[in-house]
Design a protein around this motif. Structure first.
Motif, short mmCIF file in Angstrom:
data_model
loop_
_atom_site.label_atom_id
_atom_site.label_comp_id
_atom_site.label_asym_id
_atom_site.label_seq_id
_atom_site.Cartn_x
_atom_site.Cartn_y
_atom_site.Cartn_z
N VAL A 107 69.33 -78.13 19.25
CA VAL A 107 69.97 -77.07 20.11
C VAL A 107 70.41 -75.82 19.33
CG1 VAL A 107 71.64 -76.32 22.05
CG2 VAL A 107 70.92 -78.65 21.63
N THR A 108 69.36 -74.57 19.92
CA THR A 108 69.79 -73.33 19.31
C THR A 108 70.60 -72.45 19.98
OG1 THR A 108 67.65 -72.56 20.08
CG2 THR A 108 67.59 -73.28 17.90
N THR A 109 70.55 -72.34 21.43
CA THR A 109 71.29 -71.65 22.26
C THR A 109 71.62 -72.40 23.75
OG1 THR A 109 69.40 -70.49 23.23
CG2 THR A 109 70.44 -69.23 21.40
N ILE A 110 72.68 -72.07 24.13
CA ILE A 110 72.95 -72.63 25.35
C ILE A 110 73.51 -71.36 26.09
CG2 ILE A 110 74.67 -74.26 26.80
CD1 ILE A 110 75.06 -75.66 23.98
N GLU A 111 72.84 -70.72 27.09
CA GLU A 111 73.24 -69.55 27.63
C GLU A 111 73.41 -69.80 29.38
OE1 GLU A 111 71.25 -65.35 28.95
OE2 GLU A 111 70.05 -66.74 27.90
N LYS A 112 74.79 -69.53 29.60
CA LYS A 112 75.08 -69.71 31.00
C LYS A 112 74.49 -68.51 31.64
CE LYS A 112 78.90 -71.69 33.78
NZ LYS A 112 80.23 -71.96 33.55
N VAL A 113 73.59 -68.88 32.65
CA VAL A 113 72.98 -67.77 33.52
C VAL A 113 73.29 -67.72 35.01
CG1 VAL A 113 70.92 -67.48 32.05
CG2 VAL A 113 70.96 -69.31 34.01
N ALA A 114 74.11 -68.78 35.32
CA ALA A 114 74.98 -68.84 36.77
C ALA A 114 75.99 -69.70 36.72
CB ALA A 114 73.88 -69.34 37.89
N PRO A 115 76.90 -69.86 37.69
CA PRO A 115 78.10 -70.47 37.35
C PRO A 115 77.90 -72.10 37.10
CG PRO A 115 78.45 -69.24 39.17
CD PRO A 115 77.00 -68.90 38.78
N ASP A 116 76.79 -72.55 37.59
CA ASP A 116 76.24 -74.00 37.71
C ASP A 116 74.94 -74.35 36.99
OD1 ASP A 116 74.70 -72.83 39.71
OD2 ASP A 116 75.28 -74.47 40.61
N VAL A 117 74.42 -73.21 36.24
CA VAL A 117 72.91 -73.28 35.44
C VAL A 117 73.21 -72.74 33.92
CG1 VAL A 117 70.72 -72.58 35.53
CG2 VAL A 117 71.81 -73.03 37.36
N VAL A 118 72.59 -73.26 33.06
CA VAL A 118 72.34 -72.83 31.77
C VAL A 118 70.67 -72.93 31.22
CG1 VAL A 118 74.67 -73.50 31.15
CG2 VAL A 118 72.51 -75.05 30.71
N VAL A 119 70.60 -72.09 30.48
CA VAL A 119 69.32 -71.93 29.80
C VAL A 119 69.57 -72.66 28.44
CG1 VAL A 119 67.18 -70.62 28.80
CG2 VAL A 119 68.43 -70.29 31.00
N LEU A 120 68.95 -73.75 28.35
CA LEU A 120 68.93 -74.51 26.95
C LEU A 120 67.80 -74.41 26.00
CD1 LEU A 120 71.08 -76.52 25.45
CD2 LEU A 120 69.54 -78.47 26.49
N THR A 121 67.94 -73.70 24.86
CA THR A 121 66.95 -73.71 23.95
C THR A 121 66.58 -74.50 22.87
OG1 THR A 121 67.03 -71.28 24.42
CG2 THR A 121 65.64 -71.79 22.47
N LEU A 122 65.63 -75.17 22.60
CA LEU A 122 65.46 -76.30 21.56
C LEU A 122 64.49 -76.00 20.58
CD1 LEU A 122 65.00 -79.25 23.98
CD2 LEU A 122 67.22 -78.36 23.05
N GLN A 123 64.98 -76.02 19.44
CA GLN A 123 64.07 -75.72 18.29
C GLN A 123 63.37 -77.16 17.77
OE1 GLN A 123 63.25 -72.68 16.80
NE2 GLN A 123 61.66 -73.90 15.89
N LEU A 124 61.93 -77.12 17.64
CA LEU A 124 61.43 -78.36 17.39
C LEU A 124 61.39 -78.38 15.56
CD1 LEU A 124 58.60 -78.36 19.86
CD2 LEU A 124 60.67 -79.21 20.12
N PRO A 125 60.94 -79.69 15.00
CA PRO A 125 60.81 -79.83 13.73
C PRO A 125 59.68 -78.84 13.22
CG PRO A 125 61.04 -81.82 14.57
CD PRO A 125 60.99 -81.05 15.85
N ALA A 126 59.89 -78.16 11.92
CA ALA A 126 58.93 -77.12 11.74
C ALA A 126 57.58 -77.76 11.48
CB ALA A 126 59.31 -76.79 9.95
N ALA A 127 57.40 -78.89 11.10
CA ALA A 127 56.03 -79.45 11.08
C ALA A 127 55.33 -79.98 12.46
CB ALA A 127 55.90 -80.69 9.89
N GLU A 128 56.25 -79.75 13.39
CA GLU A 128 55.78 -80.33 14.85
C GLU A 128 55.56 -79.32 15.94
OE1 GLU A 128 55.27 -83.47 15.80
OE2 GLU A 128 56.54 -84.88 14.69
N ARG A 129 54.64 -79.63 16.52
CA ARG A 129 54.30 -78.70 17.82
C ARG A 129 54.00 -79.46 18.99
NH1 ARG A 129 52.15 -73.38 19.03
NH2 ARG A 129 50.94 -73.65 20.98
N LEU A 130 54.76 -79.11 20.11
CA LEU A 130 54.62 -79.77 21.32
C LEU A 130 53.61 -79.14 21.96
CD1 LEU A 130 55.69 -81.79 23.32
CD2 LEU A 130 57.48 -80.20 24.30
N ASN A 131 52.54 -79.61 22.37
CA ASN A 131 51.51 -79.18 23.24
C ASN A 131 51.62 -79.73 24.64
OD1 ASN A 131 49.86 -77.66 21.10
ND2 ASN A 131 49.40 -79.77 20.26
#
Length: 341
Positions: A107-131
């Motif tokens: 988890v890199t950031t947890i940003e609250k954009v509404a009273p009941d909604v967050v934008v969750l940002t996930l960092q993947l392992p350096a050697a991995e890519r999610l296609n």
């Protein structure tokens, strides 16, 4: 025991174990049967059993009615078999292009954009890519084998972190954690990409994107994908919420409408209060589509959000607006509460 499943009209075949659902076996074999929730609530995996028989696990009656079951239809995410099968289902081209894999994320950031909604940002392992394809989702692997599904809210082309839009459901096993104890640098494990909800790039039809609440997340990814590919297809986004604050990225959508000549945005609020001073469209979001586009015969529709909205749109667009049934693509966001009904 192992049984053979043949898919018509494509002719593709795959093996299915006795304790395995037809959909799980298809995914394992790389055969792209359409699906969404994988728990018998959305109806995206519905197809017909031509020969052989299946047994169904618990499912929502709205996803497969008794009349449909009597006519030979099945929800393949809930169906197991004890014999060879021939089924009739559309095979979704491109749905198995990217392998499903398990990986950790930070988890890199947890940003609250509404009273009941967050934008969750996930960092993947350096050697991995999610296609993945814009519109698909991942499943978080929780304790006791439980899982929770969330759509990627960013297009895959940026190659960076994965973002998710998560709405708080009080009492929710995962969302209570997200809104209380989850913190930056925590590790979450997930599996993906999953689902067959993504833009059909082989069509040039005008696109209607229909969202309620955080159903906006995969549609945001689709818009970003279309921007990246410089698609010339006309796109209209209808985003519905109860209150204006539910449209938590309204400014971004308005910016798209100003900057993209082929893009239009229609926000719709169903329960505005006096203090909201809402001057825009009101009512049910799918009915706003019907008022603006009474003839959908030449369109594709991509709908995402609450199951009640998705099902109402599917029914009304096909029955009243001449939308071809096979041009309605949906991802219903089912919750544990939905499944318990």
């Amino acid at each position: 025991m192992t049984f053979q499943v043949t898919v018509q009209p494509s002719g593709q075949q795959f093996s299915c174990e006795a304790d395995e659902t037809v959909l799980a076996a298809a995914i394992r074999a790389g055969v792209g049967l359409p699906y969404g929730c994988k728990n018998g609530a959305c109806g995206s995996c519905k197809g017909k059993v031509v020969s052989g028989s299946v047994q169904h696990k618990a499912h929502q009656e709205r996803a497969l009615t008794p009349d449909e079951a009597a006519a030979g239809y099945s929800l393949f995410c809930c169906a197991t078999t004890g014999a060879d099968l021939v089924i009739e289902a559309r095979v979704v081209a491109g749905s198995s292009d990217y392998p499903i894999k398990k990986m950790p994320s930070r988890v890199t950031t947890i940003e609250k954009v509404a009273p009941d909604v967050v934008v969750l940002t996930l960092q993947l392992p350096a050697a991995e890519r999610l296609n993945y394809r814009a519109g698909q989702y991942i499943e978080f692997m929780l304790r006791d084998g439980k899982r929770r599904s969330y759509s990627m809210a960013n297009a895959p082309q940026d190659g960076g972190p994965v973002t998710l839009h998560i709405r708080h459901l009080p009492g929710g096993l995962f969302t209570d954690q997200v809104f209380s104890t989850l913190k930056e640098r925590d590790i979450l494990r997930f599996e993906g990409p999953m689902g067959t909800f993504f833009l059909r790039d082989d069509s040039d039809k005008p696109v209607v994107l229909l969202a309620s609440g955080t159903g906006f997340a995969p549609l945001k990814a689709i818009v970003e994908h279309m921007i990246h590919t410089q698609s010339a297809r006309p796109v209209t986004l209808y985003w519905g919420g109860r209150r204006p604050q539910d449209l938590y990225m309204d400014a971004l959508c308005r910016q798209w409408a100003l900057e993209l000549p082929q893009f239009s945005y229609v926000p719709v609020i169903s329960n505005a209060q006096e203090e909201d001073r809402w001057q825009g469209r009101t009512g049910f979001v799918h009915q706003a589509v019907m008022a603006d586009l009474p003839d959908l015969s030449g369109h594709q529709v991509y709908a995402c959000g609450a199951p009640v909205m998705v099902e109402a749109a599917r029914h009304d667009f096909v029955q009243q607006c001449q939308l071809p049934e096979d041009e309605f693509y949906a991802d219903a966001f089912t919750t544990e509460a939905d499944l318990a009904k």
